[in-house]
Design an enzyme around this catalytic site. Sequence first.
Site, PDB file in Angstrom:
ATOM      1  N   MET A  90      45.148  32.152  48.614  1.00 55.90           N
ATOM      2  CA  MET A  90      44.730  33.280  49.466  1.00 55.90           C
ATOM      3  C   MET A  90      44.359  32.758  50.854  1.00 55.90           C
ATOM      4  O   MET A  90      43.754  31.697  50.984  1.00 55.90           O
ATOM      5  CB  MET A  90      43.516  33.984  48.856  1.00 55.90           C
ATOM      6  CG  MET A  90      43.710  34.431  47.431  1.00 55.90           C
ATOM      7  SD  MET A  90      42.202  35.200  46.781  1.00 55.90           S
ATOM      8  CE  MET A  90      42.613  35.326  45.053  1.00 55.90           C
TER       9      MET A  90
ATOM     10  N   GLY B   5      42.767  39.664  45.590  1.00 57.13           N
ATOM     11  CA  GLY B   5      41.768  39.033  46.442  1.00 57.13           C
ATOM     12  C   GLY B   5      40.577  38.479  45.691  1.00 57.13           C
ATOM     13  O   GLY B   5      39.986  37.490  46.114  1.00 57.13           O
TER      14      GLY B   5
ATOM     15  N   ASP C 286      46.387  30.816  42.360  1.00 55.02           N
ATOM     16  CA  ASP C 286      46.295  31.873  43.373  1.00 55.02           C
ATOM     17  C   ASP C 286      45.922  31.296  44.730  1.00 55.02           C
ATOM     18  O   ASP C 286      44.824  30.751  44.906  1.00 55.02           O
ATOM     19  CB  ASP C 286      45.245  32.904  42.955  1.00 55.02           C
ATOM     20  CG  ASP C 286      45.690  33.742  41.778  1.00 55.02           C
ATOM     21  OD1 ASP C 286      46.775  34.338  41.865  1.00 55.02           O
ATOM     22  OD2 ASP C 286      44.955  33.807  40.771  1.00 55.02           O
TER      23      ASP C 286
ATOM     24  N   ASP D 192      49.018  40.755  36.387  1.00 60.75           N
ATOM     25  CA  ASP D 192      47.925  39.951  36.944  1.00 60.75           C
ATOM     26  C   ASP D 192      46.772  40.864  37.357  1.00 60.75           C
ATOM     27  O   ASP D 192      46.907  41.655  38.286  1.00 60.75           O
ATOM     28  CB  ASP D 192      48.447  39.179  38.160  1.00 60.75           C
ATOM     29  CG  ASP D 192      47.425  38.217  38.741  1.00 60.75           C
ATOM     30  OD1 ASP D 192      46.272  38.209  38.283  1.00 60.75           O
ATOM     31  OD2 ASP D 192      47.788  37.468  39.668  1.00 60.75           O
TER      32      ASP D 192
ATOM     33  N   HIS E 213      51.085  31.689  43.149  1.00 59.00           N
ATOM     34  CA  HIS E 213      51.086  33.075  43.637  1.00 59.00           C
ATOM     35  C   HIS E 213      50.511  33.082  45.051  1.00 59.00           C
ATOM     36  O   HIS E 213      49.303  32.892  45.240  1.00 59.00           O
ATOM     37  CB  HIS E 213      50.242  33.923  42.682  1.00 59.00           C
ATOM     38  CG  HIS E 213      50.091  35.352  43.085  1.00 59.00           C
ATOM     39  ND1 HIS E 213      49.185  36.192  42.470  1.00 59.00           N
ATOM     40  CD2 HIS E 213      50.703  36.114  44.033  1.00 59.00           C
ATOM     41  CE1 HIS E 213      49.256  37.382  43.020  1.00 59.00           C
ATOM     42  NE2 HIS E 213      50.170  37.358  43.985  1.00 59.00           N
TER      43      HIS E 213
ATOM     44  N   SER F  88      44.522  31.797  35.009  1.00 57.85           N
ATOM     45  CA  SER F  88      44.346  31.678  36.452  1.00 57.85           C
ATOM     46  C   SER F  88      43.217  30.711  36.765  1.00 57.85           C
ATOM     47  O   SER F  88      42.052  30.970  36.454  1.00 57.85           O
ATOM     48  CB  SER F  88      44.038  33.044  37.068  1.00 57.85           C
ATOM     49  OG  SER F  88      43.699  32.890  38.429  1.00 57.85           O
TER      50      SER F  88
ATOM     51  N   HIS G 275      48.417  29.218  36.396  1.00 51.84           N
ATOM     52  CA  HIS G 275      48.592  30.220  37.445  1.00 51.84           C
ATOM     53  C   HIS G 275      47.651  29.881  38.595  1.00 51.84           C
ATOM     54  O   HIS G 275      46.424  29.800  38.408  1.00 51.84           O
ATOM     55  CB  HIS G 275      48.294  31.628  36.914  1.00 51.84           C
ATOM     56  CG  HIS G 275      48.583  32.711  37.907  1.00 51.84           C
ATOM     57  ND1 HIS G 275      49.834  33.231  38.106  1.00 51.84           N
ATOM     58  CD2 HIS G 275      47.762  33.365  38.766  1.00 51.84           C
ATOM     59  CE1 HIS G 275      49.789  34.164  39.042  1.00 51.84           C
ATOM     60  NE2 HIS G 275      48.537  34.259  39.464  1.00 51.84           N
TER      61      HIS G 275
ATOM     62  N   MET H 152      50.668  43.522  40.156  1.00 47.15           N
ATOM     63  CA  MET H 152      49.218  43.465  40.290  1.00 47.15           C
ATOM     64  C   MET H 152      48.588  44.704  39.651  1.00 47.15           C
ATOM     65  O   MET H 152      48.938  45.834  39.992  1.00 47.15           O
ATOM     66  CB  MET H 152      48.812  43.386  41.761  1.00 47.15           C
ATOM     67  CG  MET H 152      49.278  42.125  42.488  1.00 47.15           C
ATOM     68  SD  MET H 152      48.658  40.601  41.731  1.00 47.15           S
ATOM     69  CE  MET H 152      46.877  40.834  41.874  1.00 47.15           C
TER      70      MET H 152
ATOM     71  N   MET I  94      49.233  34.833  48.089  1.00 46.79           N
ATOM     72  CA  MET I  94      48.682  36.055  48.674  1.00 46.79           C
ATOM     73  C   MET I  94      48.360  35.745  50.128  1.00 46.79           C
ATOM     74  O   MET I  94      47.203  35.697  50.544  1.00 46.79           O
ATOM     75  CB  MET I  94      47.442  36.502  47.886  1.00 46.79           C
ATOM     76  CG  MET I  94      47.778  37.049  46.526  1.00 46.79           C
ATOM     77  SD  MET I  94      46.329  37.468  45.525  1.00 46.79           S
ATOM     78  CE  MET I  94      46.146  35.928  44.600  1.00 46.79           C
TER      79      MET I  94
END
Length: 216
Positions: A36, A141, A34, A174, A65, A7, A32, A136, A67
Amino acid sequence: MPIIAPSLLSANFLKLEDDCKMLNESKADWFHLDVMDGRFVPNISFGPMLVEFFRKSTHKTCDVHLMIEEPEKYADAFKKAGADILTVHVEACKHLHRNIQQISSLGMKPGVAINPHTPLNTLENILQDIYLVCLMSVNPGFGGQSFISHSYQKISQLKKMIKDRGLNVLIEVDGGVSPSNAKAIVDAGADVLVAGNAVFKAPNPQVAIDTLKAIG
Protein backbone atom coordinates in the site's frame (compact mmCIF):
# COMPACT_ATOMS: atom_id res chain seq x y z
CA MET A 1 -10.37 -27.46 -1.50
CA PRO A 2 -9.66 -23.76 -1.82
CA ILE A 3 -6.21 -22.22 -2.07
CA ILE A 4 -5.42 -20.56 1.26
CA ALA A 5 -3.40 -17.35 1.12
CA PRO A 6 -2.76 -15.88 4.59
CA SER A 7 -2.20 -12.14 4.46
CA LEU A 8 1.09 -11.20 6.13
CA LEU A 9 -0.30 -7.71 6.72
CA SER A 10 -1.94 -9.17 9.84
CA ALA A 11 1.22 -10.92 11.06
CA ASN A 12 3.26 -9.80 14.06
CA PHE A 13 6.01 -7.74 12.45
CA LEU A 14 8.18 -8.21 15.53
CA LYS A 15 8.02 -11.97 14.94
CA LEU A 16 7.93 -12.25 11.16
CA GLU A 17 10.44 -15.08 11.08
CA ASP A 18 8.28 -17.11 13.46
CA ASP A 19 5.14 -16.39 11.44
CA CYS A 20 6.86 -17.38 8.19
CA LYS A 21 8.02 -20.62 9.78
CA MET A 22 4.48 -21.32 10.95
CA LEU A 23 3.07 -20.75 7.45
CA ASN A 24 5.73 -22.96 5.89
CA GLU A 25 4.79 -25.78 8.25
CA SER A 26 1.06 -25.25 7.71
CA LYS A 27 -1.33 -26.19 4.90
CA ALA A 28 -1.28 -22.61 3.61
CA ASP A 29 -0.67 -22.53 -0.14
CA TRP A 30 0.43 -18.96 -0.77
CA PHE A 31 1.91 -15.98 1.05
CA HIS A 32 -0.37 -12.98 0.33
CA LEU A 33 1.57 -9.71 0.48
CA ASP A 34 -0.34 -6.42 0.52
CA VAL A 35 1.58 -3.40 -0.76
CA MET A 36 0.00 0.00 0.00
CA ASP A 37 1.29 3.43 -0.94
CA GLY A 38 -0.85 5.86 1.10
CA ARG A 39 -2.22 7.30 -2.15
CA PHE A 40 -4.47 4.69 -3.72
CA VAL A 41 -5.49 3.54 -0.24
CA PRO A 42 -5.27 5.49 3.05
CA ASN A 43 -2.52 3.32 4.51
CA ILE A 44 1.15 2.47 3.95
CA SER A 45 2.45 -1.07 4.39
CA PHE A 46 5.70 -2.27 2.83
CA GLY A 47 7.57 -2.50 -0.44
CA PRO A 48 9.95 -4.72 -2.43
CA MET A 49 12.46 -5.06 0.42
CA LEU A 50 10.01 -7.01 2.62
CA VAL A 51 8.74 -9.00 -0.34
CA GLU A 52 12.35 -10.09 -0.89
CA PHE A 53 12.52 -11.14 2.77
CA PHE A 54 9.37 -13.25 2.41
CA ARG A 55 10.66 -14.76 -0.84
CA LYS A 56 13.82 -15.92 0.93
CA SER A 57 11.72 -17.33 3.76
CA THR A 58 9.53 -19.67 1.71
CA HIS A 59 9.25 -21.88 -1.35
CA LYS A 60 5.50 -21.22 -1.47
CA THR A 61 3.90 -18.88 -3.97
CA CYS A 62 4.37 -15.18 -3.22
CA ASP A 63 1.11 -13.49 -4.17
CA VAL A 64 1.77 -9.73 -4.26
CA HIS A 65 -1.24 -7.41 -4.24
CA LEU A 66 -0.37 -3.85 -5.29
CA MET A 67 -2.74 -1.28 -3.85
CA ILE A 68 -0.73 1.54 -5.36
CA GLU A 69 -0.87 4.25 -8.00
CA GLU A 70 1.27 3.87 -11.13
CA PRO A 71 2.12 0.20 -10.54
CA GLU A 72 4.02 0.06 -13.83
CA LYS A 73 6.87 2.00 -12.18
CA TYR A 74 7.43 -0.78 -9.65
CA ALA A 75 6.64 -4.02 -11.49
CA ASP A 76 10.29 -4.74 -12.27
CA ALA A 77 11.29 -4.16 -8.64
CA PHE A 78 8.70 -6.66 -7.41
CA LYS A 79 9.84 -9.19 -10.01
CA LYS A 80 13.40 -8.84 -8.73
CA ALA A 81 12.11 -9.16 -5.15
CA GLY A 82 10.58 -12.52 -6.01
CA ALA A 83 6.86 -12.03 -6.71
CA ASP A 84 5.22 -14.99 -8.43
CA ILE A 85 1.83 -13.32 -8.91
CA LEU A 86 1.50 -9.55 -9.28
CA THR A 87 -1.98 -8.07 -8.96
CA VAL A 88 -2.88 -4.48 -9.87
CA HIS A 89 -6.12 -2.60 -9.32
CA VAL A 90 -8.33 -1.80 -12.27
CA GLU A 91 -9.09 1.54 -10.56
CA ALA A 92 -5.39 2.47 -10.41
CA CYS A 93 -4.45 1.64 -14.01
CA LYS A 94 -5.02 4.11 -16.85
CA HIS A 95 -3.83 1.52 -19.36
CA LEU A 96 -4.74 -1.78 -17.75
CA HIS A 97 -3.92 -3.99 -20.73
CA ARG A 98 -0.45 -2.46 -20.91
CA ASN A 99 0.05 -3.16 -17.20
CA ILE A 100 -0.97 -6.79 -17.70
CA GLN A 101 1.38 -7.16 -20.67
CA GLN A 102 4.24 -5.74 -18.62
CA ILE A 103 3.65 -8.17 -15.73
CA SER A 104 3.47 -11.13 -18.11
CA SER A 105 6.59 -10.04 -19.99
CA LEU A 106 8.50 -9.99 -16.70
CA GLY A 107 7.58 -13.62 -16.08
CA MET A 108 4.98 -13.11 -13.36
CA LYS A 109 1.38 -14.27 -13.36
CA PRO A 110 -0.88 -11.21 -13.76
CA GLY A 111 -3.85 -10.50 -11.55
CA VAL A 112 -6.44 -7.73 -11.50
CA ALA A 113 -8.17 -6.55 -8.33
CA ILE A 114 -11.49 -4.74 -8.20
CA ASN A 115 -12.99 -2.79 -5.31
CA PRO A 116 -16.45 -3.53 -3.87
CA HIS A 117 -18.13 -0.71 -5.83
CA THR A 118 -16.43 -1.49 -9.16
CA PRO A 119 -18.70 -3.25 -11.69
CA LEU A 120 -17.57 -6.55 -13.17
CA ASN A 121 -17.90 -5.27 -16.73
CA THR A 122 -14.57 -3.48 -16.23
CA LEU A 123 -13.02 -6.95 -16.60
CA GLU A 124 -14.73 -7.93 -19.85
CA ASN A 125 -11.80 -7.05 -22.11
CA ILE A 126 -9.04 -8.33 -19.85
CA LEU A 127 -10.27 -11.66 -18.43
CA GLN A 128 -8.60 -13.74 -21.13
CA ASP A 129 -5.21 -12.18 -20.36
CA ILE A 130 -4.99 -12.72 -16.60
CA TYR A 131 -4.34 -15.48 -14.09
CA LEU A 132 -6.68 -14.31 -11.35
CA VAL A 133 -9.22 -11.73 -10.28
CA CYS A 134 -8.83 -10.46 -6.73
CA LEU A 135 -12.35 -9.52 -5.72
CA MET A 136 -12.22 -7.16 -2.76
CA SER A 137 -14.94 -7.93 -0.24
CA VAL A 138 -13.98 -4.95 1.94
CA ASN A 139 -12.76 -1.49 1.05
CA PRO A 140 -8.99 -1.86 0.64
CA GLY A 141 -6.48 -0.30 2.99
CA PHE A 142 -6.97 -1.87 6.41
CA GLY A 143 -7.27 -5.36 7.85
CA GLY A 144 -9.95 -6.52 10.23
CA GLN A 145 -12.97 -5.20 8.31
CA SER A 146 -16.29 -7.04 8.00
CA PHE A 147 -17.15 -8.94 4.82
CA ILE A 148 -19.50 -6.96 2.54
CA SER A 149 -22.49 -9.25 2.03
CA HIS A 150 -23.28 -8.35 -1.60
CA SER A 151 -19.88 -9.85 -2.48
CA TYR A 152 -21.48 -13.31 -2.60
CA GLN A 153 -23.56 -12.30 -5.59
CA LYS A 154 -20.58 -10.63 -7.22
CA ILE A 155 -18.48 -13.79 -6.84
CA SER A 156 -21.24 -15.86 -8.47
CA GLN A 157 -21.59 -13.41 -11.34
CA LEU A 158 -17.84 -13.39 -11.92
CA LYS A 159 -17.74 -17.20 -11.89
CA LYS A 160 -20.43 -17.26 -14.58
CA MET A 161 -18.49 -14.74 -16.71
CA ILE A 162 -15.40 -16.94 -16.51
CA LYS A 163 -17.28 -20.18 -17.28
CA ASP A 164 -19.25 -18.64 -20.13
CA ARG A 165 -15.97 -17.69 -21.80
CA GLY A 166 -14.39 -21.08 -21.20
CA LEU A 167 -11.54 -19.52 -19.21
CA ASN A 168 -9.49 -20.85 -16.32
CA VAL A 169 -9.16 -17.66 -14.27
CA LEU A 170 -8.96 -18.00 -10.49
CA ILE A 171 -11.26 -15.96 -8.25
CA GLU A 172 -9.49 -14.71 -5.16
CA VAL A 173 -11.59 -13.17 -2.38
CA ASP A 174 -9.85 -10.70 -0.10
CA GLY A 175 -11.42 -9.10 2.97
CA GLY A 176 -13.36 -10.30 5.97
CA VAL A 177 -12.85 -13.99 5.21
CA SER A 178 -13.33 -16.18 8.27
CA PRO A 179 -14.24 -19.78 9.14
CA SER A 180 -17.85 -18.64 9.59
CA ASN A 181 -18.31 -17.39 6.00
CA ALA A 182 -15.62 -19.27 4.08
CA LYS A 183 -17.90 -22.10 2.93
CA ALA A 184 -20.45 -19.66 1.53
CA ILE A 185 -17.65 -17.80 -0.26
CA VAL A 186 -16.32 -21.01 -1.80
CA ASP A 187 -19.84 -22.18 -2.69
CA ALA A 188 -20.37 -18.88 -4.51
CA GLY A 189 -17.36 -19.67 -6.71
CA ALA A 190 -14.16 -18.53 -4.99
CA ASP A 191 -10.94 -20.46 -5.61
CA VAL A 192 -8.55 -18.55 -3.34
CA LEU A 193 -9.24 -17.30 0.18
CA VAL A 194 -7.13 -14.47 1.54
CA ALA A 195 -7.26 -14.53 5.32
CA GLY A 196 -5.51 -12.09 7.63
CA ASN A 197 -6.96 -11.72 11.10
CA ALA A 198 -8.78 -15.05 10.74
CA VAL A 199 -5.36 -16.71 10.72
CA PHE A 200 -2.96 -14.51 12.65
CA LYS A 201 -5.35 -13.45 15.42
CA ALA A 202 -6.61 -16.98 15.96
CA PRO A 203 -5.61 -18.83 19.16
CA ASN A 204 -3.93 -21.43 16.94
CA PRO A 205 -3.16 -20.09 13.44
CA GLN A 206 -2.35 -23.52 12.01
CA VAL A 207 -5.71 -24.89 13.14
CA ALA A 208 -7.40 -21.86 11.56
CA ILE A 209 -5.62 -22.60 8.28
CA ASP A 210 -6.61 -26.28 8.52
CA THR A 211 -10.24 -25.27 9.02
CA LEU A 212 -10.22 -22.99 5.96
CA LYS A 213 -8.39 -25.56 3.85
CA ALA A 214 -10.94 -28.28 4.65
CA ILE A 215 -13.82 -26.20 3.24
CA GLY A 216 -15.18 -26.93 -0.18
